[in-house]
Scaffold this motif. Structure first.
Motif, PDB file in Angstrom:
ATOM      1  N   ASP A   1      12.128  -4.113  -7.373  1.00 32.24           N
ATOM      2  CA  ASP A   1      11.338  -4.197  -5.998  1.00 32.24           C
ATOM      3  C   ASP A   1      10.682  -5.389  -5.851  1.00 32.24           C
ATOM      4  N   ASP A   2      10.746  -6.434  -6.734  1.00 30.34           N
ATOM      5  CA  ASP A   2      10.294  -7.743  -6.451  1.00 30.34           C
ATOM      6  C   ASP A   2       8.584  -7.861  -6.488  1.00 30.34           C
ATOM      7  N   LEU A   3       8.155  -6.957  -7.309  1.00 30.10           N
ATOM      8  CA  LEU A   3       6.594  -6.920  -7.279  1.00 30.10           C
ATOM      9  C   LEU A   3       5.879  -7.858  -8.375  1.00 30.10           C
ATOM     10  N   VAL A   4       6.045  -9.023  -8.052  1.00 36.21           N
ATOM     11  CA  VAL A   4       5.540 -10.091  -9.085  1.00 36.21           C
ATOM     12  C   VAL A   4       4.195 -10.627  -8.433  1.00 36.21           C
ATOM     13  N   PHE A   5       2.945 -10.777  -9.254  1.00 39.03           N
ATOM     14  CA  PHE A   5       1.899 -11.370  -8.737  1.00 39.03           C
ATOM     15  C   PHE A   5       1.558 -12.520  -9.661  1.00 39.03           C
ATOM     16  N   PRO A   6       0.420 -13.428  -8.891  1.00 38.28           N
ATOM     17  CA  PRO A   6      -0.189 -14.298  -9.817  1.00 38.28           C
ATOM     18  C   PRO A   6      -0.884 -14.092 -10.871  1.00 38.28           C
ATOM     19  N   ALA A   7      -1.011 -15.024 -11.811  1.00 39.37           N
ATOM     20  CA  ALA A   7      -1.696 -14.510 -12.929  1.00 39.37           C
ATOM     21  C   ALA A   7      -3.105 -14.284 -12.583  1.00 39.37           C
ATOM     22  N   GLY A   8      -3.669 -13.024 -13.379  1.00 43.38           N
ATOM     23  CA  GLY A   8      -4.928 -12.669 -13.211  1.00 43.38           C
ATOM     24  C   GLY A   8      -5.141 -11.896 -11.711  1.00 43.38           C
ATOM     25  N   GLU A   9      -4.128 -11.587 -10.847  1.00 47.55           N
ATOM     26  CA  GLU A   9      -4.262 -10.812  -9.838  1.00 47.55           C
ATOM     27  C   GLU A   9      -3.554  -9.607  -9.679  1.00 47.55           C
ATOM     28  N   ALA A  10      -3.879  -8.872 -10.661  1.00 46.13           N
ATOM     29  CA  ALA A  10      -3.289  -7.289 -10.511  1.00 46.13           C
ATOM     30  C   ALA A  10      -3.670  -6.555  -9.478  1.00 46.13           C
ATOM     31  N   GLY A  11      -4.701  -6.911  -8.891  1.00 41.03           N
ATOM     32  CA  GLY A  11      -5.187  -6.298  -7.484  1.00 41.03           C
ATOM     33  C   GLY A  11      -4.189  -6.347  -6.386  1.00 41.03           C
ATOM     34  N   ASP A  12      -3.658  -7.306  -6.533  1.00 36.87           N
ATOM     35  CA  ASP A  12      -2.460  -7.489  -5.222  1.00 36.87           C
ATOM     36  C   ASP A  12      -1.518  -6.331  -5.212  1.00 36.87           C
ATOM     37  N   VAL A  13      -1.134  -6.069  -6.523  1.00 35.41           N
ATOM     38  CA  VAL A  13      -0.114  -4.998  -6.508  1.00 35.41           C
ATOM     39  C   VAL A  13      -0.641  -3.575  -6.464  1.00 35.41           C
ATOM     40  N   LEU A  14      -1.973  -3.523  -6.975  1.00 36.30           N
ATOM     41  CA  LEU A  14      -2.711  -2.296  -6.848  1.00 36.30           C
ATOM     42  C   LEU A  14      -3.017  -1.870  -5.480  1.00 36.30           C
ATOM     43  N   ARG A  15      -3.266  -3.097  -4.410  1.00 34.55           N
ATOM     44  CA  ARG A  15      -3.566  -2.809  -3.169  1.00 34.55           C
ATOM     45  C   ARG A  15      -2.319  -2.300  -2.281  1.00 34.55           C
ATOM     46  N   THR A  16      -1.177  -2.857  -2.890  1.00 35.78           N
ATOM     47  CA  THR A  16       0.310  -2.525  -2.269  1.00 35.78           C
ATOM     48  C   THR A  16       0.447  -1.181  -2.571  1.00 35.78           C
ATOM     49  N   VAL A  17       0.101  -0.716  -3.653  1.00 33.75           N
ATOM     50  CA  VAL A  17       0.180   0.756  -4.110  1.00 33.75           C
ATOM     51  C   VAL A  17      -0.747   1.623  -3.285  1.00 33.75           C
ATOM     52  N   TYR A  18      -1.814   1.155  -3.139  1.00 34.77           N
ATOM     53  CA  TYR A  18      -2.634   1.940  -2.304  1.00 34.77           C
ATOM     54  C   TYR A  18      -2.386   2.260  -0.888  1.00 34.77           C
ATOM     55  N   ALA A  19      -1.662   1.102  -0.235  1.00 31.39           N
ATOM     56  CA  ALA A  19      -0.982   1.210   1.103  1.00 31.39           C
ATOM     57  C   ALA A  19      -0.016   2.015   0.843  1.00 31.39           C
ATOM     58  N   LEU A  20       0.768   2.218  -0.113  1.00 32.28           N
ATOM     59  CA  LEU A  20       2.112   2.927  -0.214  1.00 32.28           C
ATOM     60  C   LEU A  20       1.766   4.368  -0.319  1.00 32.28           C
ATOM     61  N   ASN A  21       0.549   4.710  -1.120  1.00 37.36           N
ATOM     62  CA  ASN A  21      -0.102   5.996  -1.313  1.00 37.36           C
ATOM     63  C   ASN A  21      -0.418   6.644   0.077  1.00 37.36           C
ATOM     64  N   ARG A  22      -1.139   5.865   0.875  1.00 32.58           N
ATOM     65  CA  ARG A  22      -1.776   6.106   2.010  1.00 32.58           C
ATOM     66  C   ARG A  22      -0.519   6.338   2.924  1.00 32.58           C
ATOM     67  N   LEU A  23       0.389   5.680   3.063  1.00 29.70           N
ATOM     68  CA  LEU A  23       1.428   5.447   4.206  1.00 29.70           C
ATOM     69  C   LEU A  23       2.491   6.636   3.983  1.00 29.70           C
ATOM     70  N   VAL A  24       2.805   6.853   2.650  1.00 28.25           N
ATOM     71  CA  VAL A  24       3.725   7.731   2.597  1.00 28.25           C
ATOM     72  C   VAL A  24       3.473   9.138   3.082  1.00 28.25           C
ATOM     73  N   ALA A  25       2.338   9.441   3.349  1.00 26.27           N
ATOM     74  CA  ALA A  25       1.691  10.799   4.040  1.00 26.27           C
ATOM     75  C   ALA A  25       1.825  11.003   5.289  1.00 26.27           C
ATOM     76  N   VAL A  26       2.021   9.715   6.141  1.00 23.30           N
ATOM     77  CA  VAL A  26       2.165   9.714   7.529  1.00 23.30           C
ATOM     78  C   VAL A  26       3.577   9.970   8.174  1.00 23.30           C
ATOM     79  N   GLU A  27       3.499  10.769   9.208  1.00 26.20           N
ATOM     80  CA  GLU A  27       4.947  11.394   9.485  1.00 26.20           C
ATOM     81  C   GLU A  27       5.795  10.496  10.381  1.00 26.20           C
TER      82      GLU A  27
END
Length: 444
Positions: A418-444
């Motif tokens: 899925d090409d989820l590569v983030f800059p050093a020390g910035e794991a928050g970038d991916v966590l925010r992406t997954v936060y969006a995934l979890n919220r949007l997957v429930a939207v019809e």
């Protein structure tokens, strides 16, 4: 396409950047005993409610979801999250997180996990997503920084588990007799004996250059040689390359000693030169047993292109330039299938038990946490983390992400998925992406 259209509208019509700034200020503002500071926080909180309210009104029925997404994710992170939601059609229900050089990066964050990352982890916790910290560190080290970073209430909630020492044990507070599981109790005695012997001999038998240039880390089931030089420096690269060849040869002899029917040619250890030469290669191979060393070199070179490259560069590949494990006795190959050798350029050469690895620890953690149908986010940078990523991929049980400085094989896997590569020390970038995934997957 309706979710994509709505997301386009969200980021075109509303000031999501300002919304995120206010959300971060409200979430991360440190508690201060100051009336002025409290006034600033209250003003920002009121404006945040206003901005979120505008989005709620504009998207009837889904406004709260889109307000949450805009408050946490950039436009790119939100669309990546929606792509993942469309592809997998399920939310992430567990986080599996390496620590060193993943959640934190010594070169970028002063070796501390950023406050933003810690706060995001607490948000996932509050949303009911279990957290599995998966690390090579000792349990005591991990308990210390988790308690300080996430707080004891989160750590002891029953929804946080620690896979420590790369799978030797699993610690899950709040689960009674299942709180601490020592996975090595189930390890076969023959593997235990091989590691005992390997650890006993690894420094005493080492060629002079390896003995002087490395120190020993790990535990009873993880023998790791680390450089006595700055990680990644030319000296560190050279000595770890020597250490890799030496470990392969020593492992061959230790295994051959324990396998019926394996009778490699051995040279007397006294044949080593009086100068204790430590250039790896054939000197250590002659001392430790030529045939046994060729077995392990061929076996692991045929499975790991980085090991193959080191051996090839040094002219140490059995049979020339193409690794071939066809001559490895079946009994030896069966045993080596239970043991892994890993190489990290300029950083470490290690021998570990495959039965005490991170995937086994994560599986045990899921059992204790009650994650029966996992779809996990796996964050990591090393080959031991790659094994977890592959374990998840084989079961269609999650997604993987890695920092941009991760091992080549890790990056290859992550980019292919899925090409989820983030800059050093910035794991928050991916966590925010997954936060969006979890919220949007429930939207019809």
């Amino acid at each position: 396409m309706e979710r994509y259209d709505q997301l386009y509208r969200l980021y075109e019509e509303f000031d999501a950047e300002r919304l995120r700034a206010h959300q971060a200020f409200v979430d991360l503002f440190p508690p201060l005993d100051s009336r002025v500071a409290l006034t600033y926080w209250e003003d920002a909180s009121d404006e945040l409610d206003e901005l979120r309210g505008e989005i709620r009104d504009a998207f009837p029925g889904t406004g709260e979801t889109y307000a949450d997404v805009a408050a946490h994710a950039t436009r790119d992170q939100a669309f990546t999250g929606l792509d993942l939601a469309t592809k997998y059609d399920r939310p992430v229900n567990a986080l599996v997180l390496d620590v060193d050089e993943t959640l934190r990066s010594a070169g970028q964050t002063d070796n501390e996990i950023p406050r933003e990352t810690l706060h995001l982890l607490t948000e996932f916790h509050e949303a009911g997503v279990p957290i599995v910290v998966c690390t090579g560190q000792t349990l005591e080290n991990v308990k210390g920084f988790l308690g300080q970073g996430l707080g004891n209430a989160v750590v002891n909630s029953g929804e946080v588990s620690v896979v420590y020492e790369s799978g030797t044990g699993v610690f899950t507070p709040g689960h009674g007799p299942e709180t601490k599981r020592l996975l090595y109790d189930e390890l076969d005695e023959s593997v235990r004996a091989a590691f005992d012997r390997l650890r006993q001999r690894v420094l005493s038998d080492a060629p002079g250059g390896v003995a002087r240039g490395c120190h020993l880390q790990g535990n009873e089931f993880n023998v790791t040689l680390k450089p006595n030089f700055e990680t990644g420096s030319d000296d560190a690269v050279a000595v770890i390359d020597d250490a890799l060849v030496y470990l392969l040869d020593l492992l061959g002899v230790v295994v051959a000693d324990r396998i019926d029917g394996a009778d490699p040619e051995r040279a007397d250890a006294g044949e080593r030169g009086a100068d204790g030469r430590g250039d790896g290669g054939r000197d250590s191979g002659a001392v430790l047993g030529a045939a046994a060393g060729e077995w392990t070199r061929a076996f692991y070179a045929s499975r790991d292109p980085e090991i193959e490259a080191v051996l090839d560069d040094r002219g140490e590949l059995p049979g020339g330039s193409e690794p071939d494990d066809a001559d490895v006795p079946d009994a030896v190959a069966d045993f080596l299938d239970r043991v892994d050798v890993a190489y990290y350029e300029g950083d470490a050469a290690e021998v570990v038990s495959r039965e005490l690895d991170k995937p086994g620890g994560v599986e045990a953690a899921f059992e204790v946490l009650g994650v029966d149908d996992p779809f996990a986010l796996v964050l990591g940078d090393s080959k031991s983390d790659l094994r977890v990523m592959e374990w998840v991929a084989e079961r269609d049980a999650g997604i993987a992400a890695a920092p941009e400085h991760a091992s080549t094989v890790v990056l290859d896997h992550v980019r292919e998925r899925d090409d989820l590569v983030f800059p050093a020390g910035e794991a928050g970038d991916v966590l925010r992406t997954v936060y969006a995934l979890n919220r949007l997957v429930a939207v019809e």
